[in-house]
Design an enzyme around this catalytic site. Structure first.
Site, short mmCIF file in Angstrom:
data_model
loop_
_atom_site.label_atom_id
_atom_site.label_comp_id
_atom_site.label_asym_id
_atom_site.label_seq_id
_atom_site.Cartn_x
_atom_site.Cartn_y
_atom_site.Cartn_z
N LYS A 255 0.96 -1.13 -0.10
CA LYS A 255 0.14 -0.02 -0.10
C LYS A 255 0.85 1.34 0.04
O LYS A 255 0.62 2.37 -0.71
CB LYS A 255 -0.83 -0.02 1.21
CG LYS A 255 -1.99 -1.12 0.86
CD LYS A 255 -2.94 -1.33 2.25
CE LYS A 255 -4.02 -2.24 2.08
NZ LYS A 255 -4.80 -2.74 3.39
N GLN B 59 -4.85 -1.55 9.48
CA GLN B 59 -4.53 -3.04 8.89
C GLN B 59 -5.41 -4.05 9.70
O GLN B 59 -4.96 -4.18 10.88
CB GLN B 59 -3.26 -3.28 8.56
CG GLN B 59 -2.98 -4.55 7.75
CD GLN B 59 -3.37 -4.48 6.43
OE1 GLN B 59 -3.51 -3.38 5.84
NE2 GLN B 59 -4.24 -5.52 6.03
N ASP C 9 -10.77 3.35 4.12
CA ASP C 9 -11.07 1.93 4.13
C ASP C 9 -12.73 1.93 3.93
O ASP C 9 -13.27 0.97 3.57
CB ASP C 9 -10.64 1.27 5.21
CG ASP C 9 -9.45 0.13 4.63
OD1 ASP C 9 -9.54 0.13 3.58
OD2 ASP C 9 -8.83 -0.22 5.51
#
Ligand code: NDP
Length: 288
Positions: free
Chosen positions: A53, A97, A120
């Site tokens: 990422k 994460q 997200d």
């Protein structure tokens, strides 16, 4: 006849090229998009995802920071860091994460992210917005799948879409996004009886389970679009999806491979959400 293979890698490059210009425009206007990624513990898969990422962010012109915490860190420590990032004007997107270590309450941690920085799309506000059909930041994996369908001009409205899996990060938001586009939805889970009867009725079949090759050709309607979200590591080290690609590609109309399908699109949509977040924050500042 063999299915058209949806090339997620090429598509991801195409979408990134489209968005790179937006990142450059922001930078010229004095606001380089910034992404902070929080990782707790030492899950090897998570470490790879986080590094990927960060690299992808740099390539598209997003400034990125990785905030690493040890396995035994406290939830409060992580939440405190998120609060600091919420107030940091150089950071426009924040992601945590997953999975977090077992002593963490993931929902509480995600809830501490400012809504406008939730790249997200997992904050309950953003989940609610998605349910209401008013998406703010679409969760990246289903967003990537929708982009694939759009780019390959695959009709969604009026089609029967079957989603196998009901996780909060893939299955549920996927079903909601397909519903929003006018598909008729069936969601299958580990409790579903006669799974094959449902999957065989799908015009669009999205599989997000985590069991290698579980969808075989006899479970697929001829000509269907088959989207394989699963990523499984086989004993010999190779990656495999949830769909038995070799047999299903002889029956489907469109199919995604693993690797090279949904995976590259997921990271791409995270970059898009971060740039979008920066654009929105810039618009707010301009109004002030
Ligand atoms: P979860 O484990 O959270 O969810 C799996 C889902 O599959 C559950 O809803 C479960 O049902 C359902 N399920 C399990 N067994 C069956 C079965 N036999 N029949 C029907 N449904 C079943 O996984 P995720 O959603 O997080 O991920 C799914 C897969 O996608 C994994 O392989 C993951 O690595 C991959 N993934 C890939 C991404 C990408 O970018 N390509 C991004 C995110 C995930 P129940 O709820 O009843 O237990």
């Amino acid at each position: 006849m063999s299915a058209t293979v949806i090339d997620g890698k090429a598509l991801a490059q195409e979408v990134r090229a489209e968005w790179k210009g937006r990142a450059e425009r922001l930078k010229k206007a004095g606001m380089q998009p910034g992404l902070a990624v929080i990782i707790v513990g030492s899950n090897p898969a998570s470490s790879i995802y986080v590094r990927n990422k960060a690299r992808a962010s740099r390539e598209i012109g997003i400034y990125s920071e990785i905030h690493e915490f040890g396995e035994n860190s406290s939830q409060e420590e992580v939440i405190q860091r998120i609060r600091e990032l919420n107030g940091n004007p150089a950071i426009h997107g924040i992601l945590v994460q997953l999975p977090l270590p077992p002593h963490f309450e993931s929902t509480r941690v995600i809830e501490s992210i400012a809504i406008e920085k939730d790249a997200d799309g997992f904050h309950l506000y953003n989940v609610g917005a998605l349910v209401a059909g008013n998406t703010v930041f679409p969760p990246c994996t289903p967003y990537g799948v929708m982009k694939m369908l759009e780019k390959y001009a695959i009709k969604v409205e009026g089609q029967h879409a079957v989603v196998v899996g009901r996780s909060n990060i893939v299955g549920k938001p996927m079903a909601l996004m397909l519903l929003q586009k006018g598909a008729t939805i069936t969601i299958c889970t580990s409790r579903t009886r006669e799974l094959a009867e449902h999957t065989a009725r799908a015009d669009i079949l999205v599989v997000a389970v985590g069991k290698p090759h579980m969808i075989t050709a006899n479970m697929v309607k001829p000509g269907a679009t088959v989207i394989d979200v699963g990523i499984n590591r086989l004993p010999d080290g190779r990656l495999a999806g949830d769909v038995d690609f070799e047999s299903v590609k002889e029956r489907a109309g469109y199919i995604t491979p693993v690797p090279g399908g949904v995976g590259p699109m997921t990271i791409t949509m995270l970059l898009c959400n971060t740039i979008e977040a920066a654009e929105r924050q810039q618009a707010v500042r301009t109004q002030l």
